[in-house]
Design an enzyme around this catalytic site. Structure first.
Site, short mmCIF file in Angstrom:
data_model
loop_
_atom_site.label_atom_id
_atom_site.label_comp_id
_atom_site.label_asym_id
_atom_site.label_seq_id
_atom_site.Cartn_x
_atom_site.Cartn_y
_atom_site.Cartn_z
N THR A 174 -5.94 -6.58 10.76
CA THR A 174 -6.10 -5.29 10.08
C THR A 174 -5.50 -4.13 10.86
O THR A 174 -4.79 -3.29 10.29
CB THR A 174 -7.61 -5.02 9.84
N ASN A 212 -1.66 0.13 7.16
CA ASN A 212 -1.29 -1.22 7.59
C ASN A 212 -0.48 -1.98 6.53
O ASN A 212 -0.50 -3.19 6.44
CB ASN A 212 -2.53 -2.00 8.05
N HIS A 243 -2.19 -5.18 1.56
CA HIS A 243 -3.42 -5.96 1.40
C HIS A 243 -3.03 -7.36 1.00
O HIS A 243 -2.10 -7.53 0.22
CB HIS A 243 -4.32 -5.36 0.30
N LYS A 275 0.82 -1.22 0.00
CA LYS A 275 0.00 0.00 0.00
C LYS A 275 0.86 1.27 0.00
O LYS A 275 2.07 1.21 0.24
CB LYS A 275 -0.90 -0.01 1.24
N ARG A 295 -1.59 -14.21 5.08
CA ARG A 295 -2.44 -13.53 6.07
C ARG A 295 -1.81 -13.64 7.47
O ARG A 295 -1.83 -12.68 8.23
CB ARG A 295 -3.85 -14.11 6.08
N PHE A 345 -15.44 5.62 6.93
CA PHE A 345 -14.04 5.84 6.54
C PHE A 345 -13.75 5.45 5.09
O PHE A 345 -12.60 5.56 4.65
CB PHE A 345 -13.10 5.11 7.51
N ARG A 363 2.42 -6.16 9.76
CA ARG A 363 1.69 -5.00 10.26
C ARG A 363 2.14 -4.61 11.66
O ARG A 363 2.25 -3.42 11.97
CB ARG A 363 0.18 -5.29 10.20
P1 ADP Z 1 -7.99 -6.39 5.65
O1 ADP Z 1 -7.20 -5.41 4.79
O2 ADP Z 1 -7.22 -6.78 6.88
O3 ADP Z 1 -8.52 -7.57 4.87
P2 ADP Z 1 -10.66 -5.10 5.62
O4 ADP Z 1 -11.00 -5.79 4.34
O5 ADP Z 1 -11.65 -5.17 6.75
O6 ADP Z 1 -9.26 -5.60 6.23
O7 ADP Z 1 -10.40 -3.55 5.35
C1 ADP Z 1 -9.78 -3.12 4.19
C2 ADP Z 1 -8.88 -1.94 4.48
O8 ADP Z 1 -9.66 -0.83 4.88
C3 ADP Z 1 -7.91 -2.17 5.64
O9 ADP Z 1 -6.76 -2.88 5.28
C4 ADP Z 1 -7.60 -0.74 6.06
O10 ADP Z 1 -6.63 -0.14 5.21
C5 ADP Z 1 -8.95 -0.06 5.85
N1 ADP Z 1 -9.72 -0.05 7.11
C6 ADP Z 1 -10.37 -1.10 7.68
N2 ADP Z 1 -10.98 -0.73 8.82
C7 ADP Z 1 -10.70 0.60 8.98
C8 ADP Z 1 -11.05 1.59 9.97
N3 ADP Z 1 -11.80 1.28 11.03
N4 ADP Z 1 -10.56 2.83 9.81
C9 ADP Z 1 -9.81 3.17 8.72
N5 ADP Z 1 -9.46 2.29 7.76
C10 ADP Z 1 -9.90 1.02 7.88
#
Ligand code: ADP
Length: 138
Positions: free
Chosen positions: A91, A112, A115, A9, A85, A57, A102
């Site tokens: 996350t 973070n 992806h 990212k 993962r 967000f 992360r």
């Molecule tokens: P992951 O990337 O761990 O699979 P998600 O699919 O739930 O998680 O979320 C996608 C992305 O959205 C996250 O990696 C993060 O960059 C962003 N994100 C998720 N939750 C939040 C939040 N509460 N506030 C801000 N950004 C968020």
């Protein structure tokens, strides 16, 4: 053998940590099948984060993900989806264990670092979302 889709990212790219992230995956035995730099668009992000479009967000994530070109990767290996993962961590970087990507390199929920596909089924969808078949060497 599985394949999985990774996006390094904008926070990862700004911190110049793409090499370190790729090395962590390679050190776990995964292999690099394809890689390219891309600038993400609203259309691509709305599709990729369709499960988040109603979150407050969501606009912030879109702006963040468009803020720098990202490095898109396809990694292959045994149980590649879950191996990646686990190496990545949860996350929220603040809740991720030390030793995970992360936990060591991320800052927050949004910042973070990377992806990674969360299931074998989604990995196949995401590989096709970010790579044309002629961009994946056979
Ligand atoms: P992951 O990337 O761990 O699979 P998600 O699919 O739930 O998680 O979320 C996608 C992305 O959205 C996250 O990696 C993060 O960059 C962003 N994100 C998720 N939750 C939040 C939040 N509460 N506030 C801000 N950004 C968020």
């Amino acid at each position: 053998m599985e394949r999985t889709l990774i996006l390094c990212k904008p926070d990862c790219m700004r911190k110049n940590l793409a090499g370190e992230v790729v090395l962590r995956f390679q050190n776990a035995g995964l292999r690099l099948q394809a890689a390219k730099m891309i600038r993400l668009t609203d259309a691509l992000l709305t599709e990729h984060y369709s499960h988040l479009t109603d979150k407050p967000f969501f606009p912030e994530i879109v702006n963040f993900m468009k803020s720098e070109p990202v490095l898109a990767l396809i990694l292959t290996g045994e149980n590649a989806v879950m191996v990646v993962r686990d190496l990545l961590g949860p996350t929220d970087s603040r809740k991720a264990a030390k030793g995970t990507v992360r936990g060591d390199l991320g800052e927050s929920n949004m910042l973070n670092i990377a992806h990674a596909s969360d299931s074998v089924e989604n990995a196949e969808i995401e590989v096709k979302r970010f790579f044309r078949s002629d961009e994946i060497p056979v």
